[in-house]
Design an enzyme around this catalytic site. Structure first.
Site, PDB file in Angstrom:
ATOM      1  N   LYS A  48       0.816  -1.221   0.000  1.00  0.00           N
ATOM      2  CA  LYS A  48       0.000   0.000   0.000  1.00  0.00           C
ATOM      3  C   LYS A  48       0.845   1.263   0.000  1.00  0.00           C
ATOM      4  O   LYS A  48       0.347   2.336  -0.323  1.00  0.00           O
ATOM      5  CB  LYS A  48      -0.966  -0.011   1.181  1.00  0.00           C
ATOM      6  CG  LYS A  48      -2.041  -1.082   1.073  1.00  0.00           C
ATOM      7  CD  LYS A  48      -2.990  -0.853  -0.087  1.00  0.00           C
ATOM      8  CE  LYS A  48      -4.082  -1.905  -0.128  1.00  0.00           C
ATOM      9  NZ  LYS A  48      -5.027  -1.705  -1.233  1.00  0.00           N
TER      10      LYS A  48
HETATM   11  N1  PMP Z   1      -3.738  -8.145   1.530  1.00  0.00           N
HETATM   12  C1  PMP Z   1      -3.699  -7.193   2.474  1.00  0.00           C
HETATM   13  C2  PMP Z   1      -3.028  -7.506   3.764  1.00  0.00           C
HETATM   14  C3  PMP Z   1      -4.298  -5.939   2.245  1.00  0.00           C
HETATM   15  O1  PMP Z   1      -4.256  -4.995   3.187  1.00  0.00           O
HETATM   16  C4  PMP Z   1      -4.963  -5.720   1.015  1.00  0.00           C
HETATM   17  C5  PMP Z   1      -5.636  -4.401   0.771  1.00  0.00           C
HETATM   18  N2  PMP Z   1      -6.974  -4.323   1.155  1.00  0.00           N
HETATM   19  C6  PMP Z   1      -4.986  -6.750   0.060  1.00  0.00           C
HETATM   20  C7  PMP Z   1      -4.351  -7.951   0.355  1.00  0.00           C
HETATM   21  C8  PMP Z   1      -5.678  -6.622  -1.265  1.00  0.00           C
HETATM   22  O2  PMP Z   1      -5.003  -5.723  -2.128  1.00  0.00           O
HETATM   23  P1  PMP Z   1      -5.840  -4.794  -3.085  1.00  0.00           P
HETATM   24  O3  PMP Z   1      -6.620  -3.856  -2.225  1.00  0.00           O
HETATM   25  O4  PMP Z   1      -4.810  -4.077  -3.915  1.00  0.00           O
HETATM   26  O5  PMP Z   1      -6.747  -5.647  -3.885  1.00  0.00           O
END
Ligand code: PMP
Length: 345
Positions: A48
């Site tokens: 992120k």
């Molecule tokens: N794994 C974790 C630990 C996350 O914080 C997130 C984000 N919500 C995701 C996977 C999924 O990634 P994305 O939001 O880019 O689909």
């Protein structure tokens, strides 16, 4: 991006350029080779960081943020940490609306990074005024000079991964990967990376990871928003009870669902087999790789990249706590990869 080449101007210089690590044991019985894109190497310990930096810098370019502005976001923890980290360096205030599924440790971490945190009930509908989406929207309207990041509905989310994670994976594999496995929450990671990779080689298959209790898989297969698919689950950050516009379903070939229990055990197994200390969704992604292999998705020539989203330190009170595992009914002495602690009296 100046990793290891001397002095970094600030912590943000270290975002991205994460390592790709061959998995040697946990996937040994599966045909093909498996490589982990370990996003826990980012300075904020998750992928992120990439979207926080990209979205905030894009808002600066558009004149939407000036000194003293407030950045507002909904987050299960990782995006919040990254937003707070970028806000510190850029001189913005940061307000975060967090799901009550997030651990106390995660919430304290956000506080430690200077953010104002609102904890909102996890198991209410997305349009409930108490949901973290609605709370963030309200705070945005009530706070002057604020920017609502809105990662679920912000096209810059996937763009961050299209610009960085995708090209990194392509380069690190010399363009030889055959499959990508990634979780889908906002869908930013899987959509951005998959779009980039399929533009380089349309034969690359993108395999999504969803949770039981989430609607993504069924929506992808049928186009139907089936409320009956929705029920509470424990994995944080993956799966959804709404359809995020940040997800480009057209670049995802197939989804596989995993259980809370199997994902928790796989994360623990990953730590003691590969020395990779990762989060709950990383366990889900390993579990999905095994399920995809059981369905005959791979052969000896497969080169599979798994994006492991974050570091394990955020889950000490959850999957890495034997007490928590017992409370969930997940604890199985035979399956425990952990040594018992012995107290010397
Ligand atoms: N794994 C974790 C630990 C996350 O914080 C997130 C984000 N919500 C995701 C996977 C999924 O990634 P994305 O939001 O880019 O689909």
């Amino acid at each position: 991006m100046t990793y290891n080449t001397g002095i970094s101007n600030n912590i943000l210089d270290l975002i991205g350029n994460t390592p790709l690590i061959k998995l040697n044991k946990i996937t040994k019985k599966l045909p093909g080779n498996f490589y982990a894109k370990y996003e826990g190497f980012n300075p904020g310990h998750s992928m992120k960081d990439r979207i926080a930096l990209h979205i905030i810098e894009e808002a600066e370019r558009q004149g939407l943020l000036k000194e003293g502005s407030t950045v507002i976001e909904t987050t299960s923890g990782n995006t919040g940490f990254s937003m707070a980290m970028v806000s510190i360096i850029k001189g913005y205030k940061c307000i975060l609306a967090v799901s009550s599924k997030a651990s106390i440790g995660k919430i304290n971490m956000l506080k430690a990074m200077g953010a104002k945190v609102y904890v909102c009930p996890a198991h209410v509908k997305a349009d409930d005024p108490r949901s973290y989406y609605e709370v963030a929207k309200r705070l945005h309207t009530e706070t002057a000079n604020s920017l609502y990041i809105n990662q679920y509905f912000n096209k810059l989310n996937a763009e961050a991964h299209y610009n960085s994670t995708g090209p990194e994976i392509w380069k690190q594999t010399n363009g030889e990967l055959t499959h990508l496995i990634a979780a889908s929450g906002t869908g930013g990671t899987i959509s951005g990376v998959s779009k980039y990779l399929k533009e380089q080689n349309p034969n690359i298959k993108t395999l999504g990871v969803d949770a039981f209790g989430s609607i993504l898989k069924k929506f992808h297969e049928t186009g139907e928003f089936d409320k009956n698919e929705i029920y509470p689950y424990r994995i944080e950050g993956l799966g959804k009870n709404l359809i995020p516009t940040a997800t480009d379903f057209s670049v995802i070939d197939v989804f596989e669902k995993v259980t809370d229990e199997s994902a928790a055990h796989r994360a623990r197994e990953l730590a003691v087999t590969e020395g990779l200390f990762t989060g709950y969704t990383s366990g889900a992604i390993i579990q999905a790789a095994i399920q995809y292999a059981e369905k005959g998705m791979f052969d000896e020539n497969s080169k599979v990249v798994l994006i492991l989203p974050d570091h394990g330190s955020r889950y000490m009170e959850k999957i890495y706590s034997d007490d928590w595992m017992k409370e969930q009914g997940f604890f199985d002495a035979k399956k425990q990869a952990h040594e018992e602690v012995e107290f010397i009296k």
